[in-house]
Design an enzyme around this catalytic site. Structure first.
Site, PDB file in Angstrom:
ATOM      1  CB  THR A 296      77.993   9.246  49.118  1.00 42.32           C
ATOM      2  OG1 THR A 296      76.657   8.789  49.420  1.00 42.32           O
ATOM      3  CG2 THR A 296      78.422   8.760  47.770  1.00 42.32           C
ATOM      4  CG  ASP A 297      77.983  12.938  54.671  1.00 38.86           C
ATOM      5  OD1 ASP A 297      76.864  12.517  55.056  1.00 38.86           O
ATOM      6  OD2 ASP A 297      78.680  13.705  55.358  1.00 38.86           O
ATOM      7  CD1 TRP A 298      71.276  10.397  54.191  1.00 40.01           C
ATOM      8  CD2 TRP A 298      73.325   9.512  54.450  1.00 40.01           C
ATOM      9  NE1 TRP A 298      71.140   9.072  54.559  1.00 40.01           N
ATOM     10  CE2 TRP A 298      72.358   8.508  54.716  1.00 40.01           C
ATOM     11  CE3 TRP A 298      74.669   9.148  54.522  1.00 40.01           C
ATOM     12  CZ2 TRP A 298      72.698   7.199  55.075  1.00 40.01           C
ATOM     13  CZ3 TRP A 298      75.019   7.853  54.883  1.00 40.01           C
ATOM     14  CH2 TRP A 298      74.042   6.898  55.145  1.00 40.01           C
TER      15      TRP A 298
END
Ligand SMILES: *[C@@H]1O[C@H](CO)[C@@H](O)[C@H](O)[C@H]1NC(C)=O
Ligand SMILES: *[C@@H]1O[C@H](CO)[C@@H](O)[C@H](O)[C@H]1NC(C)=O
Ligand SMILES: *[C@@H]1O[C@H](CO)[C@@H](O)[C@H](O)[C@H]1NC(C)=O
Ligand SMILES: *[C@@H]1O[C@H](CO)[C@@H](O)[C@H](O)[C@H]1NC(C)=O
Ligand SMILES: *[C@@H]1O[C@H](CO)[C@@H](O)[C@H](O)[C@H]1NC(C)=O
Ligand SMILES: *[C@@H]1O[C@H](CO)[C@@H](O)[C@H](O)[C@H]1NC(C)=O
Ligand SMILES: *[C@@H]1O[C@H](CO)[C@@H](O)[C@H](O)[C@H]1NC(C)=O
Ligand SMILES: *[C@@H]1O[C@H](CO)[C@@H](O)[C@H](O)[C@H]1NC(C)=O
Ligand SMILES: *[C@@H]1O[C@H](CO)[C@@H](O)[C@H](O)[C@H]1NC(C)=O
Length: 890
Positions: A296-298
């Site tokens: 995932t992105d953060w």
């Protein structure tokens, strides 16, 4: 990556209240965020849907990866349940690197350090601040792209980064005002694809896992993230546009063997990318044969079971969207989901194996350096787990390992070779060091408070060498233009101001050099009213730079404009003024802003950069679907339909028959080149569709058996760190999970299945059907430096025009390959080879769901020249003849 306050206009106090509420949920199970069901949709959204695609394809069926998979499967088979769930998620934000996975130390698998930035090592000392992606793209030089990758890889390895969070090809640059276009290589899928491929090769040859990001449709910064008050925007992309434009550079990256793919914050077709079964299961893992792991992105993780069955492999940095409470959708929740049977064990085994396989594939099992720097502090001794404040143990976290080596040399060469000369009336450039120079603009000198005075470069003060946000690197130094200019020229007066000062008497021969900027970055920060995207400044220079140029032009008869910019600007306020003689776009040069520029200004090298995007005369010369930024729709998901389809950047202005001010690929030199003696050679006889794909081979047999609940429980006496995220459950929670599984069943989405598929016909290897990369034609052309004063490097660009009367609407021309020559002395010549693959000649057939060559022996035209609007050669695929001295199609 980004910290969690990532939007405009949501009161921080409200977030705090929500955070406290969220923390109450920690003791029990956290329900999957079913947020995709909540919002009313506007009717435009209904045309876009997510075709179900289950189950998540196993990795390991591609020959290149099979040794790594064999080792990885053996290691994962020896792990307990809690070890498997430990390595698929982060232990929480601010626990070391940008993200750190849990470990399985009992069997020898370490925590992995994941870290930004696409331009080097973020938040580190003794590293190089490389020129940004857009600068590298402007070189049109494959070798420089690769060499930068090698250097970035060495620096990340030297600091002990296992997973480097770059390169960036999404955004592709659809929206000229988009905030992070500068992290990628330019507004064209092939330029992006080649930039990413060469970078990935360079980085991964050093043993570092590269991450191609952000998949996909992350074309603006505002409203990119889901939060409790606002849905992220939905990029609504049709199938053909997805394949031919946005997914193209990702496919090339996967073909290059990239180890990780980061799923974007935003939604596509109204489903968040991090839990998107079509994007991950179908497009990435089956069609494009991706063998590494998705992450995932953060703080973009939104669900536990749903994301797992949609094919997500790693949750970063481990927290829910509201971090720092020890809450996660995975870790202990994934352990629970495995015990209660909702996430099938073969899915978890596959996810863990993908991560371990990437680690073996890059050779990280053999003597890989441990992390030796601290992204949260420049001191030597620090809290080991900053997020556990004030209860963290301390220790030495920064060892100040020097990793710069001689990487300044490659950084400077790229910054220099990217400099794009738009205009040079009367050959005012190069300058002579004895000319009387008046330098204007605060951009000429670095920030007097230090080049790193603003966190993540979140200000535009002094020389603009980088955009802002997570794509930045702390400067070890910044070689600024004024230092380099005064070192070279004998009579320089510097006016460190953006308001035109009183300059007294001006001589006709005086030269004014005016520095102007345009900045952009991540939505995490608002800079001078710009929320990441250039929503406040638009496509005009910051700090009244356009007025500064106009004022200088009214006083001086020789004005040279130097632009540091994240992307296109509208230059019309001054570009035609007679005293504006020359314009250099120096892009974002990183630490090497000075000498790289003076080498060009004073003629030690000819400029050889080319525009990686189009500069139009007005913003409205692009379609409103790309010039309009998405606005908030409170409690309703903002829709961003990609109605322009394939027609972004030069493809649009060409179709629209609009003359840009400077075309994609434009860039002048101090010398002239001729392109002659072109030839085209047919290599492979094409067919309408590629030959049948190879079947998946060596498919692994992942166990489906649910392990014993005892594998989920922490050893007694384990001392946990506050806010650290662990994969263990209590004995009673573990027992409850087992009985939940007996008593209930997860409500799987329509189309759910657990039976592995053979894969679509368009797949077959990393990137897709391997036959797509068959070379169909090669072209050669002789490039000669016909000037008699200056050496220079030429850029040969090949654009494809589809035959007339094919059944598909195609852009008039599309970049398909390019080559930069070595430096050619006056009179010298060289032969350049350009290549067209089967894929280059194909379109995506949405009915067959495959690539097709719409006119197998048809008359494609291959236009060759030094800019998209300066194509003097055409070669024909049907007659295999080339003509020189022709007028290009646009
Ligand atoms: C989006 O919806 C379109 C239908 O309008 C469909 O063809 C396409 O495959 C969908 N894309 C994704 C990524 O779900
Ligand atoms: C998970 O990783 C953390 C951090 O390395 C470690 O403390 C913990 O023991 C690991 N858990 C398991 C089950 O190995
Ligand atoms: C299993 O646990 C997960 C995570 O808590 C939960 O989302 C899911 O609904 C549970 N399944 C059952 C059958 O209880
Ligand atoms: C770089 O490393 C040296 C030791 O080699 C150290 O003295 C210096 O402080 C470091 N530089 C920075 C900016 O931390
Ligand atoms: C520097 O240039 C200015 C004109 O811009 C001129 O008046 C002055 O004499 C020059 N100084 C020297 C030392 O040449
Ligand atoms: C070009 O774009 C403008 C505005 O978007 C539109 O009005 C015009 O019809 C277009 N012209 C062509 C030839 O497509
Ligand atoms: C390049 O060619 C143009 C037009 O042929 C000519 O005007 C110009 O002087 C040449 N420039 C150089 C540096 O040779
Ligand atoms: C897969 O493994 C299971 C045991 O976990 C075994 O029963 C089954 O025969 C294996 N299948 C194949 C195709 O090897
Ligand atoms: C077009 O390219 C030719 C060489 O192919 C070059 O001499 C000429 O200067 C270029 N024109 C422009 C406007 O870039």
């Amino acid at each position: 990556m980004a910290p969690f306050l990532d939007r405009v206009g949501v009161p921080t106090a409200a977030i705090c209240v929500l955070s406290s509420l969220a923390s109450l949920g920690h003791a029990g199970a956290i329900a999957d965020a079913d947020s995709e069901q909540l919002s009313a949709r506007d009717s435009a959204a209904l045309d876009y849907y997510v075709p179900p695609y289950y189950p998540a394809p196993y990795g390991g069926w591609v020959a290149d990866w099979q040794d790594s998979y064999a080792k990885a499967k053996a290691l994962v088979d020896s792990m307990t349940l809690a070890e498997k769930t430990n390595i698929t998620a982060g232990t929480g934000i601010y626990m070391g690197c940008a993200g750190n996975t849990g470990s399985a130390l009992r069997v020898g698998f370490p925590q992995l350090c994941l870290n930004d930035s696409p331009a080097g090592v973020r938040h580190a000392d003794n590293v190089t601040a490389f020129p940004d992606g857009i600068t590298v793209g402007a070189t049109f030089d494959k070798s420089l792209m690769y060499q930068r990758g090698v250097a970035i890889g060495k620096e990340n390895r030297g600091k002990g980064v296992n997973v480097w969070l770059g390169p960036v090809v999404g955004p592709i640059g659809r929206k000229p005002k988009g905030g992070r276009n500068w992290e990628g290589f330019g507004a064209d899928p092939v330029l992006q694809a080649v930039g990413a491929r060469e970078t990935i090769k360079g980085v991964q040859e050093q043993g570092v896992i590269a991450t191609i990001k952000h998949f996909i449709g992350n074309e603006q910064e505002m409203y990119r993230m889901y939060n409790p008050f606002q849905y992220a925007y939905s990029s609504n992309i049709d199938d053909r546009t997805m394949h031919e434009l946005y997914a193209w550079p990702f496919a090339e990256s996967i073909r290059a063997g990239v180890g990780s793919v980061m799923m974007a914050y935003n939604a596509v077709n109204n489903t968040a990318c991090t839990q998107h079964p079509y994007l991950i299961n179908n497009l990435l893992k089956d069609e494009m044969g991706f063998q590494g792991f998705t992450q995932t992105d953060w703080l973009a993780h939104m669900s536990g079971v749903a994301s797992a069955i949609a094919g997500l492999d790693m949750d970063m940095p481990g927290d829910t969207q509201i971090p720092l409470f020890g809450n996660s959708y995975w870790m202990y929740e994934l352990t629970r989901s495995a015990l209660n049977g909702s996430v099938p064990m073969d899915r978890l085994n596959d996810a863990a194996t993908r991560i371990v396989a990437a680690w073996y594939q890059m050779g990280q099992d053999q003597g890989y350096p441990a992390t030796n720097f601290d992204t949260n502090s420049g001191a030597a001794v620090n809290p080991l787990y900053p997020a556990a404040w004030p209860n963290s143990p301390s220790g030495v976290t920064n060892e100040f390992v020097q990793v710069q080596a001689d990487h300044d040399v490659i950084a400077r060469q790229i910054s220099q070779d990217a400099i794009t000369m738009l205009k040079n009336d009367g050959n005012i450039l190069p300058l002579s060091p004895s000319q009387h120079l008046k330098v204007f603009g605060t951009d000429a000198q670095k920030n007097s408070a230090g080049p790193n005075a603003c966190t993540d470069r979140n200000c535009n003060t002094g020389t603009l060498g980088q955009g802002w946000g997570s794509g930045t690197v702390d400067y070890p130094y910044l070689d600024d233009p004024i230092t380099a200019i005064t070192a070279e020229a004998s009579n320089v007066t510097f006016y460190n101001t953006d308001s035109f000062p009183s300059v007294g008497q001006v001589a006709a021969s005086d030269v004014a050099i005016v520095f102007i900027t345009s900045d952009a970055g991540e939505n995490t920060y608002t800079v001078e009213g710009n929320h990441g995207d250039r929503d406040a400044s638009g496509l005009y220079a910051w700090h009244n730079g356009d007025t500064l140029v106009q004022s200088a032009a009214s006083k001086f008869s020789n004005v040279v404009v130097v632009i540091h910019t994240v992307g296109p600007l509208v230059l019309e306020n001054w570009i035609d003024l007679p005293s504006v003689k020359a314009v250099l776009v120096a892009h974002l040069p990183g630490q090497e802003a000075g000498t790289s520029l003076t080498n060009v200004l004073f003629g030690h090298a000819s400029p050889c950069g080319h525009l990686p995007y189009t500069i139009t005369k007005a913003e409205s010369d692009m379609p409103s679907s790309v010039t309009t930024l998405i606005n908030s729709e409170f409690l309703n998901q903002p829709q961003d339909p990609y109605t322009e389809g394939l027609y972004i950047d030069y493809r649009w202005v060409n179709k629209n028959n609009t003359k840009p001010r400077y075309a994609f690929g434009h860039g002048l030199s101090y010398t002239n080149f001729t392109y002659t003696a072109a030839s085209i050679n047919k290599v492979t006889q094409l067919s309408s569709y590629p030959p049948t794909r190879p079947a998946k081979s060596g498919i692994l047999n992942f166990s489906q058996a649910i392990p014993s609940a005892t594998q989920a429980v922490a050893p007694s006496g384990f001392n946990s760190i506050p806010r650290y995220i662990y994969s263990w459950l209590s004995q009673s929670d573990a027992n409850n999970a087992v009985s939940d599984g007996k008593n209930g069943k997860y409500a799987y989405p329509p189309g759910y299945s657990t039976v592995q598929k053979p894969g679509p016909r368009s797949g077959g290897d990393q990137g897709g059907n391997p036959a797509l990369w068959d070379v169909a034609y090669t072209l050669t052309v002789t490039v000669q430096n016909t000037g008699d004063l200056f050496a220079g490097k030429a850029s040969a660009q090949a654009y494809l025009e589809f035959p007339d009367n094919v059944a598909y609407d195609t852009p008039i021309i599309q970049l398909r390959d390019f080559e930069k020559t070595e430096e050619l002395a006056p009179g010298a010549s060289t032969t350049v080879t350009l290549t067209l693959t089967r894929k280059d000649l194909s379109v995506w057939d949405v009915v067959a769901q495959d690539w097709t060559v719409p006119a197998v022996d048809g008359g494609y035209k291959v236009w060759i020249g030094e800019a998209s609007d300066n194509l003097s050669i055409v070669c024909h695929t049907d007659t295999l003849k080339c003509e020189t001295g022709v007028t290009g199609p646009v």
